[in-house]
Design a protein around this motif. Sequence first.
Motif, PDB file in Angstrom:
ATOM      1  N   LYS A 250      57.905   9.849  36.030  1.00  0.00           N
ATOM      2  CA  LYS A 250      57.461  10.790  34.996  1.00  0.00           C
ATOM      3  C   LYS A 250      56.551  10.130  33.964  1.00  0.00           C
ATOM      4  CE  LYS A 250      61.514  13.759  35.439  1.00  0.00           C
ATOM      5  NZ  LYS A 250      62.685  14.374  34.756  1.00  0.00           N
ATOM      6  N   LYS A 251      55.979   8.984  34.332  1.00  0.00           N
ATOM      7  CA  LYS A 251      55.093   8.275  33.407  1.00  0.00           C
ATOM      8  C   LYS A 251      53.735   8.978  33.342  1.00  0.00           C
ATOM      9  CE  LYS A 251      57.166   3.803  34.638  1.00  0.00           C
ATOM     10  NZ  LYS A 251      57.886   4.193  35.857  1.00  0.00           N
ATOM     11  N   ALA A 252      52.997   8.705  32.265  1.00  0.00           N
ATOM     12  CA  ALA A 252      51.622   9.201  32.135  1.00  0.00           C
ATOM     13  C   ALA A 252      50.668   8.039  32.357  1.00  0.00           C
ATOM     14  CB  ALA A 252      51.403   9.805  30.748  1.00  0.00           C
ATOM     15  N   GLY A 253      49.527   8.319  32.985  1.00  0.00           N
ATOM     16  CA  GLY A 253      48.563   7.257  33.234  1.00  0.00           C
ATOM     17  C   GLY A 253      47.742   7.508  34.472  1.00  0.00           C
ATOM     18  N   ALA A 267      44.289   8.013  44.672  1.00  0.00           N
ATOM     19  CA  ALA A 267      43.964   7.973  43.245  1.00  0.00           C
ATOM     20  C   ALA A 267      44.610   9.165  42.567  1.00  0.00           C
ATOM     21  CB  ALA A 267      42.452   8.000  43.028  1.00  0.00           C
ATOM     22  N   SER A 268      45.371   8.895  41.535  1.00  0.00           N
ATOM     23  CA  SER A 268      46.079   9.974  40.846  1.00  0.00           C
ATOM     24  C   SER A 268      46.017   9.781  39.340  1.00  0.00           C
ATOM     25  CB  SER A 268      47.546  10.027  41.276  1.00  0.00           C
ATOM     26  OG  SER A 268      47.666  10.452  42.613  1.00  0.00           O
ATOM     27  N   SER A 269      45.937  10.901  38.651  1.00  0.00           N
ATOM     28  CA  SER A 269      46.048  10.949  37.194  1.00  0.00           C
ATOM     29  C   SER A 269      47.359  11.649  36.880  1.00  0.00           C
ATOM     30  CB  SER A 269      44.861  11.729  36.607  1.00  0.00           C
ATOM     31  OG  SER A 269      45.035  11.954  35.229  1.00  0.00           O
ATOM     32  N   PHE A 270      48.137  11.091  35.964  1.00  0.00           N
ATOM     33  CA  PHE A 270      49.455  11.639  35.655  1.00  0.00           C
ATOM     34  C   PHE A 270      49.545  12.080  34.202  1.00  0.00           C
ATOM     35  CE2 PHE A 270      49.946   8.422  38.985  1.00  0.00           C
ATOM     36  CZ  PHE A 270      50.548   9.167  39.979  1.00  0.00           C
ATOM     37  N   PRO A 271      50.298  13.173  33.914  1.00  0.00           N
ATOM     38  CA  PRO A 271      51.055  14.030  34.840  1.00  0.00           C
ATOM     39  C   PRO A 271      50.120  14.864  35.725  1.00  0.00           C
ATOM     40  CG  PRO A 271      51.752  14.368  32.550  1.00  0.00           C
ATOM     41  CD  PRO A 271      50.471  13.613  32.518  1.00  0.00           C
ATOM     42  N   LEU A 294      51.481  16.441  24.998  1.00  0.00           N
ATOM     43  CA  LEU A 294      50.842  15.247  24.440  1.00  0.00           C
ATOM     44  C   LEU A 294      50.396  14.278  25.532  1.00  0.00           C
ATOM     45  CD1 LEU A 294      53.182  14.549  21.375  1.00  0.00           C
ATOM     46  CD2 LEU A 294      50.925  15.632  21.372  1.00  0.00           C
ATOM     47  N   ASP A 295      50.899  14.472  26.750  1.00  0.00           N
ATOM     48  CA  ASP A 295      50.499  13.610  27.864  1.00  0.00           C
ATOM     49  C   ASP A 295      49.221  14.088  28.548  1.00  0.00           C
ATOM     50  OD1 ASP A 295      52.600  11.812  27.564  1.00  0.00           O
ATOM     51  OD2 ASP A 295      53.963  13.052  28.744  1.00  0.00           O
ATOM     52  N   LYS A 301      42.381  11.504  34.033  1.00  0.00           N
ATOM     53  CA  LYS A 301      42.331  10.191  33.391  1.00  0.00           C
ATOM     54  C   LYS A 301      41.591   9.157  34.227  1.00  0.00           C
ATOM     55  CE  LYS A 301      46.432  11.541  30.923  1.00  0.00           C
ATOM     56  NZ  LYS A 301      47.897  11.490  30.804  1.00  0.00           N
ATOM     57  N   LEU A 302      41.370   9.447  35.498  1.00  0.00           N
ATOM     58  CA  LEU A 302      40.624   8.527  36.354  1.00  0.00           C
ATOM     59  C   LEU A 302      39.205   8.325  35.845  1.00  0.00           C
ATOM     60  CD1 LEU A 302      41.723  10.019  39.789  1.00  0.00           C
ATOM     61  CD2 LEU A 302      42.590   7.912  38.760  1.00  0.00           C
ATOM     62  N   VAL A 303      38.570   9.425  35.409  1.00  0.00           N
ATOM     63  CA  VAL A 303      37.161   9.350  34.982  1.00  0.00           C
ATOM     64  C   VAL A 303      36.922   9.921  33.583  1.00  0.00           C
ATOM     65  CG1 VAL A 303      36.217   9.367  37.322  1.00  0.00           C
ATOM     66  CG2 VAL A 303      36.666  11.536  36.168  1.00  0.00           C
ATOM     67  N   ASN A 304      37.899  10.620  33.027  1.00  0.00           N
ATOM     68  CA  ASN A 304      37.741  11.220  31.698  1.00  0.00           C
ATOM     69  C   ASN A 304      38.701  10.640  30.655  1.00  0.00           C
ATOM     70  OD1 ASN A 304      37.371  14.276  33.477  1.00  0.00           O
ATOM     71  ND2 ASN A 304      35.721  13.016  32.685  1.00  0.00           N
ATOM     72  N   GLY A 305      39.614   9.772  31.097  1.00  0.00           N
ATOM     73  CA  GLY A 305      40.502   9.097  30.157  1.00  0.00           C
ATOM     74  C   GLY A 305      39.822   7.841  29.637  1.00  0.00           C
ATOM     75  N   LEU A 306      39.643   7.744  28.326  1.00  0.00           N
ATOM     76  CA  LEU A 306      38.997   6.571  27.724  1.00  0.00           C
ATOM     77  C   LEU A 306      40.051   5.740  26.996  1.00  0.00           C
ATOM     78  CD1 LEU A 306      35.692   8.139  26.342  1.00  0.00           C
ATOM     79  CD2 LEU A 306      35.961   6.662  28.327  1.00  0.00           C
ATOM     80  N   TYR A 307      40.154   4.464  27.382  1.00  0.00           N
ATOM     81  CA  TYR A 307      41.177   3.568  26.851  1.00  0.00           C
ATOM     82  C   TYR A 307      40.568   2.215  26.507  1.00  0.00           C
ATOM     83  CZ  TYR A 307      43.991   6.909  29.556  1.00  0.00           C
ATOM     84  OH  TYR A 307      44.535   8.060  30.081  1.00  0.00           O
TER      85      TYR A 307
END
Length: 593
Positions: A250-253, A267-271, A294-295, A301-307
């Motif tokens: 159940k992690k996000a990432g 390749a997966s983006s979670f949730p 909030l997740d 997140k693969l291509v639109n998550g900025l970290y």
Amino acid sequence: MKIKFILAIFIITWLTLIVRVFFLAVESNTYYENLSHSNTIKSEKIAPVRGEIVDRNNRPVAINELGFKIQLRPHLRLKKNIKIFNEEIDNIVKLLPNLNRERLIADYIKKDSYYNHNYIDIVHFISNEDIMPVYSVLSLRENVNIVPAPKRYYPYGDIGSHTIGYVSRANKKDIKDDKLLELIGYTGKTGIENYYNTYLQGEAGEREIKVNANNQEIEELSYVGANEDRKLTLSIDIEFQKYVSSLFDKKAGAVIVMGVDGAILAASSFPEYDLNTFVSGISHEVWNKLSKSLDKPFTNKLVNGLYPPGSTIKTGLGLLYITTDIDKTWTVDCRSSMPLGKRVFRCWKKDGHRITGIKKAIRESCDDFFYKGSLQVGIKKMSEGLMRYGLGKKTGVDLPNEFIGVVPSRDWKRKRYNRPWFIGETVNTSIGQGDFLVTPMQIAQFTALMATSKLPTPHFAKSIGTKPYQPLVQEVLTEEELKKLPLIQQAMYEVCNYPKGTATQYLSSKVSIAGKTGTAQVVTILQDIEDRVLEHEMSYYNRSHAWFTSYGPYKNPQYVVLAMVEHGGHGGAAAGEIVSKIYNKLLELKYIK
């Protein structure tokens, strides 16, 4: 004179009449022939069936479910026909009680007008099982039309949802951009469904028919079938991706398993979320639940998550350091902190790493080495080199709306904020913090470069129809970088195998791997705090993002495996087990030889 005048008028009148008769009899013939033709010959567009998407083993991940749509004759809401309209609606609802009467009426009103002479869709899809018991009754009604209508179906539900994407009803903007959507009604909205939408949806066919005055078909004159059923084969293994998703719990990432040539195996983006809920329209309740999380389940997140990349970029920076202004034998004495102006830049290790060279700095992730190295090399060479390595620009992956991230530099800051650059920002950049932002896909590509010396283009397509996908692989390293890359690779091996490597104690991989951990802070640690709060003691959304990017086997790189756990704390601790199990599965399935 009077006789001549009268004669002239007489001649002019007759000439005018003769010219008019000639025009009506000869010149207008073509016009009236065409008008007559349009009154008797009707052209109909034939909607193409959307192509299916399959994985590398030909398992379907997006297919078309057989069903039908129900249509009503237009103009039934005119005053003289309103009774017939209500009877037809009541009859449909009686036979199919799961339908909403008000919704049927609303959909009819949207399309009904004096200018529309085509049947109007009021039920966009009904399954074969539901329509069969009432088909014979409905089909006998002259105002009702039942036609085949396939519906998109995703057999694996939420697995790979951000990668595969979904289709849903086309809106006005979609139809304005692509007139074919007025006929089809559905379009790819996200993921691969969107990126390859033009190919998958095909091209319309056309048939010409002869009709009578009551618009009833008499004869088919011509038929050109739709260009449809275009197959798209992906490089992913959907069953393997299902396994990878189960590891994330159940992690996000995000997780990426990519061949060093760029072909993505999983390749997966979670949730994740069930794609099938979006095909016919999602309920307000489900939408609110997902959109307010909030997740951020709607963010790919693969291509639109900025970290912040944290220490994952130390491998590339280390290569830049030892090929520009620093010798590979250069060392620092890490005492856990480095004063600079009014600030103190701390190393993560409270007691410091003491005498540290390039291999130890990567292996044990010594911040102080990279702080002091950045002051030698400078932000210009650092930012230019990192961008050459693929950061701060699109990877070219076949997903829509890819973000470019940020590699900070003087020019970037001046353009963005119109402010000067400070030396402390150079130091922050050296450990992947400050304004530095990347996507997981960029770090996966960056890791492939460290593994093979080549920068591949990540891709999901294996073949488009019968044509194999041809990815681009770039040579971006200088001769000096190629010469010293093995030193960086050895340091990455020690990260995962040396007793003091930052990932070693968390790994149980049967494959010999090399990698780099990263801990990317999401909150600033104040200068007057001497003892840092441990990650597990922080509130969840204040914890650092945990990165672990790797490649294996070490001596014969075949795959890049990346895991990024949002608010996971330390990279090795949060992602080491996930990455280990992925390598073991790759070995079990014989992807790694």
